[in-house]
Design a protein around this motif. Structure first.
Motif, PDB file in Angstrom:
ATOM      1  N   GLY A 182      32.202  60.424  39.501  1.00  0.00           N
ATOM      2  CA  GLY A 182      31.471  59.793  38.302  1.00  0.00           C
ATOM      3  C   GLY A 182      29.807  59.695  38.797  1.00  0.00           C
ATOM      4  N   ASP A 187      27.937  68.974  35.104  1.00  0.00           N
ATOM      5  CA  ASP A 187      29.334  68.336  35.057  1.00  0.00           C
ATOM      6  C   ASP A 187      30.501  68.986  34.552  1.00  0.00           C
ATOM      7  OD1 ASP A 187      29.536  66.203  36.087  1.00  0.00           O
ATOM      8  OD2 ASP A 187      29.674  64.654  34.434  1.00  0.00           O
ATOM      9  N   LYS A 211      40.084  63.383  31.548  1.00  0.00           N
ATOM     10  CA  LYS A 211      38.772  63.142  32.034  1.00  0.00           C
ATOM     11  C   LYS A 211      38.007  62.407  30.956  1.00  0.00           C
ATOM     12  CE  LYS A 211      36.294  66.577  29.424  1.00  0.00           C
ATOM     13  NZ  LYS A 211      35.433  67.800  29.383  1.00  0.00           N
ATOM     14  N   ASP A 222      33.033  69.387  35.841  1.00  0.00           N
ATOM     15  CA  ASP A 222      35.167  68.904  36.290  1.00  0.00           C
ATOM     16  C   ASP A 222      35.801  70.506  36.195  1.00  0.00           C
ATOM     17  OD1 ASP A 222      36.267  67.189  34.427  1.00  0.00           O
ATOM     18  OD2 ASP A 222      36.324  68.445  32.971  1.00  0.00           O
ATOM     19  N   HIS A 235      37.886  61.321  35.552  1.00  0.00           N
ATOM     20  CA  HIS A 235      36.432  62.142  35.987  1.00  0.00           C
ATOM     21  C   HIS A 235      35.647  61.392  34.981  1.00  0.00           C
ATOM     22  CE1 HIS A 235      33.506  65.598  36.045  1.00  0.00           C
ATOM     23  NE2 HIS A 235      32.844  64.452  36.681  1.00  0.00           N
ATOM     24  N   SER A 239      26.521  65.418  41.983  1.00  0.00           N
ATOM     25  CA  SER A 239      27.617  66.761  41.548  1.00  0.00           C
ATOM     26  C   SER A 239      28.717  66.767  42.818  1.00  0.00           C
ATOM     27  CB  SER A 239      27.427  67.340  41.309  1.00  0.00           C
ATOM     28  OG  SER A 239      26.731  67.790  40.243  1.00  0.00           O
ATOM     29  N   THR A 249      32.831  61.702  32.102  1.00  0.00           N
ATOM     30  CA  THR A 249      31.081  62.602  32.246  1.00  0.00           C
ATOM     31  C   THR A 249      30.424  62.445  31.307  1.00  0.00           C
ATOM     32  OG1 THR A 249      30.998  64.812  31.552  1.00  0.00           O
ATOM     33  CG2 THR A 249      33.318  64.637  31.784  1.00  0.00           C
ATOM     34  N   CYS A 256      26.480  67.504  29.781  1.00  0.00           N
ATOM     35  CA  CYS A 256      25.865  67.142  31.415  1.00  0.00           C
ATOM     36  C   CYS A 256      25.823  68.014  31.530  1.00  0.00           C
ATOM     37  CB  CYS A 256      26.565  66.170  31.924  1.00  0.00           C
ATOM     38  SG  CYS A 256      26.962  66.215  33.422  1.00  0.00           S
TER      39      CYS A 256
END
Ligand code: SF4
Ligand code: SF4
Lengths: 336, 381
Positions: free
Chosen positions: A197, A280, A301, A284, A271, A249, A273, A277
């Motif tokens: 991240g 993302d 996530k 993602d 991940h 990113s 986030t 965002c």
């Protein structure tokens, strides 16, 4: 009285702070950081920033508010590019303007453009301009720059060796480059988890409800983006048809791909986030699909928002860890 | 090859004609509906911007109707649109579709890539013939934009609600039937005449409101709940800042975008931040300079450049003395909510107009502001 320069303790701070700090201090300036992110900072950020902004941008506004009354200048560089290959998220590109038009009673902003291309020279140009703006002679500027680079280099190495940013900063300044073999991978009894991240999301315990500590307390070994070598990231980038357009990113995706390929090393990939965002949404999805296609490393996530302190996050995390433990395979050998 | 593409407002028709001319079987994209919205949203990342989701839905609908190739385009950074193709394709694959994808980036950035993809689309047509077809499609786009602009001018004056929209649809029908360049020209003139036949009250006082924001939610009326028609029927003349034709001129064939808007944005946002963020700022300045009554900013929820732009709107609104209303649109936005907020906004700017009529001030030296980008309807083109 030396002038005081305030630096908000978030966003690019996590990557570039030693470079800025050492340089400014070498010129004899006084560098002041905003406080650690806290409830008050969050509230000020929510008050000042545009409603629809992502959490990290709001928090940045909070840090600005925390600093503005006690410094002579605010250091809000316009981060455009750090590798000549991508830009930062468009919100970074417009950050000084957002700050200028959202907050009131600001001290003068140092908002020059940070636009690195290949090679070191463009990096120097940034500091030369900065030095000029503050009225220092070239010789002093060059000396400061060289020193800053040295510390910055050491900082990156400490991070690579596994220290979180703030500790890495302390070490880099006090003891220079790490002397140990850069990295030692020990046998580890618990789970090995990669947390990828943006650094301002992963390393700020306030906004991610102390995620890293929770993992450590649960006996996990945590691996982050900063612990993947740049050369390795470049190699991973070739697995994608097309780079993403944003610096952080790209690094997250590449590091994610790296960790996904470490089958007999890693137990799980997380991940982290921020709510709403933009980049993302892409990052993602890429990670999710890649991990599904490869099908070996479980993927989780975690979306953080203004209220992530609550129990939901911890519960999900625990469930994920339980699932990993159930499938843990003994006798793994590190392959780094 | 059964090819489909995103629904891009009325310009869809020109795209369709072009692809047919090239000898492809075209699955014409349907205008997005609530169904498209939700279908797209289900299969998209939560925080993808609404154009991404609508496109996702449109593609899925097209695949169901038999398409096996898709055409799309986007800028190459710093915003997300250029990466749409890659992610759309991956999601489609995940759902068991394997369309051939033609994703175009701006030709000046990747000239070879563009030629290669054009070559793939060309089929058996010669290059020369293809250029002719493109020219024809371009004429068609101009005709369509002219009609739309004219409809925005006439609608607030209509004496019978809905008459303009009806005439406009008829005029679109003329263009749809036109096959050759001459026919397009004729259809365009006929369409303009048809619109002028709408009974109007030329003395009615109307408000003028500028529309700025992200391109897709501007040019696709279904994405903004036919905002211009709603406004028109409330007696407001809308001036949109982006039309397909000026977009193609400014952003597809040149590397700098709309210079005048960028210049006007300088004091507030000196850098291109992707999408149309900088344009939104510049266009607000322009509309204010032309004494517009208000500005509406249209933006997808989580749209990065428009969020940056929005953070400056309160300041701009105050400094330039122009009311600004921002809509962030996502799949949960409801037409009713939009309408209510619009009505309140229109009431507010009427009051402001009344005050201004009573005794006015202007903060601008108007002579210094570059011209309106809206293309005046000129039938002779
Ligand atoms: S990358 Fe995401 S979290 Fe970071 S500033 Fe941009 S939108 Fe916000
Ligand atoms: S400009 Fe806005 S809508 Fe377009 S790709 Fe970027 S974030 Fe999405």
């Amino acid at each position: 009285m030396p002038k005081t320069i305030g630096i908000p303790r978030t966003l690019a701070y996590y990557t570039f702070f030693p470079l800025w700090k050492v340089f400014l201090e070498e010129l004899g300036l006084n560098v002041v950081l905003s406080r650690q992110t806290n409830k008050n900072i969050l509230e000020m950020g929510v008050r000042d920033a545009v409603t629809d902004a992502c959490l990290p941008i709001k928090i940045y506004h909070g840090h600005v508010a925390d600093l503005k009354d006690r410094v002579d200048y605010l250091f809000v560089p316009r981060m455009i590019s750090a590798d000549g290959r991508s830009t930062f998220c468009p919100k970074f590109l417009g950050l000084p303007d957002m700050v200028r038009f959202s907050a009131t009673d600001l001290p003068p902003l140092l908002d020059l453009e940070y636009r690195m291309r290949r090679g070191r020279f463009s990096n120097f140009l940034f500091f030369q301009t900065l030095g000029e703006q503050l009225g220092y002679p070239l010789r002093q500027v060059s000396r400061g720059y060289l020193q800053a680079r040295r510390v910055f280099q050491a900082y990156r190495e400490w991070q690579y060796a596994g220290l979180p940013p703030e500790e890495a900063m302390r070490e880099a300044e006090s003891s220079g480059r790490p002397r140990l073999p850069a990295r030692e991978v020990k046998q580890h009894a618990g789970l090995r988890i990669a947390v990828v991240g943006y650094p301002y999301v992963v390393y700020d315990p306030f906004i991610n409800a102390n995620l890293l500590q929770i993992l450590k307390d649960a006996g996990c070994e945590v691996w982050t983006v900063e612990r993947v070598a740049d050369s390795r990231l470049r190699t991973m980038s070739r697995q994608l048809k097309e780079d993403l357009y944003w610096y952080y990113s790209n690094r997250v995706v590449w590091a994610g791909l790296h960790y996904l390929s470490q089958l007999d090393f890693l137990d799980g990939l997380i991940h982290v986030t921020a709510f709403a965002c933009g980049p993302d949404a892409m990052v993602d999805k890429l990670l999710e699909l890649e991990s599904r296609d490869r099908g070996q490393v479980p993927f989780l996530k975690i979306t953080i928002d203004e209220h992530s302190g609550d129990a939901g996050l911890v519960t999900r995390l625990e469930a994920f860890l339980d699932m990993l433990k159930a499938r843990q395979r003994p006798g793994l050998t590190p392959r780094v | 090859m059964k090819i489909s593409f995103a629904h891009i407002g009325y310009a869809t028709m020109a795209m369709e004609r072009l692809l047919q001319d090239l000898g492809h079987e075209v699955i014409p994209p349907l205008q997005p509906t609530a169904n498209t919205f939700s279908l797209g949203a289900v299969h998209s990342p939560e925080f993808a911007c609404i154009p991404f989701k609508i496109l996702m839905g449109t593609y899925l609908e097209a695949m169901e109707r038999g398409a096996d190739a898709l055409l799309s385009a986007g800028g190459r950074g710093p915003c997300r649109a250029g990466y749409y193709g890659e992610i759309h394709q991956r999601i489609l694959r995940e759902l068991g579709h394997e369309p051939r994808l033609f994703f175009f980036w701006p030709p000046y950035q990747v000239p070879l890539d563009t030629l290669k993809k054009l070559n793939g689309l060309r089929g058996k047509t010669s290059w020369l013939q293809m250029v002719r077809y493109i020219k024809k499609a371009w004429k068609m786009m101009i005709a369509l934009d002219d009609l739309e602009i004219l409809s925005h001018r006439i609608r607030p004056l209509e004496t019978e609600t809905g008459a303009t929209s009806k005439a406009f649809r008829q005029a679109l029908g003329y263009i749809r039937q036109a096959r050759t360049l001459e026919e397009i020209e004729e259809a365009s003139i006929a369409g303009i005449e048809r619109l002028h036949q709408v009974p109007q009250d030329p003395n009615r006082e109307v408000l003028r409101v500028g529309i700025v924001g992200e391109i897709y939610v501007q040019i696709e009326p279904a994405a903004n709940f036919f905002l211009e028609e709603m406004m028109g029927e409330m007696g407001v003349e809308c001036h949109r800042s982006i039309f397909m034709t000026n977009y193609v001129r400014h952003d597809v064939f040149s590397r700098h975008g709309d210079l005048s808007a960028r210049e006007l944005a300088q004091p507030y946002l000196p850098l291109n931040i992707g999408g149309h963020g900088q344009n939104s700022i510049g266009d607000v300045v322009r509309f204010a300079a032309k004494s517009f009554d208000g500005v509406i900013q249209l933006a997808p929820f989580t749209c990065i450049p428009e969020i940056v732009a929005k953070s400056m709107m309160p300041h701009l609104s105050q400094e330039l003395d122009i009311p600004i209303l921002t809509f962030f649109i996502d799949e949960q936005t409801a037409r009713g909510g939009v309408e209510t907020r619009l009505e309140a906004f229109v009431d507010m700017i009427w009051q402001k107009r009344a005050l201004r009529n009573a005794g006015s001030r202007s903060v601008f030296d108007r002579a210094k502001i570059p011209g309106d980008r809206g293309l005046a309807p000129v039938s002779s083109r």
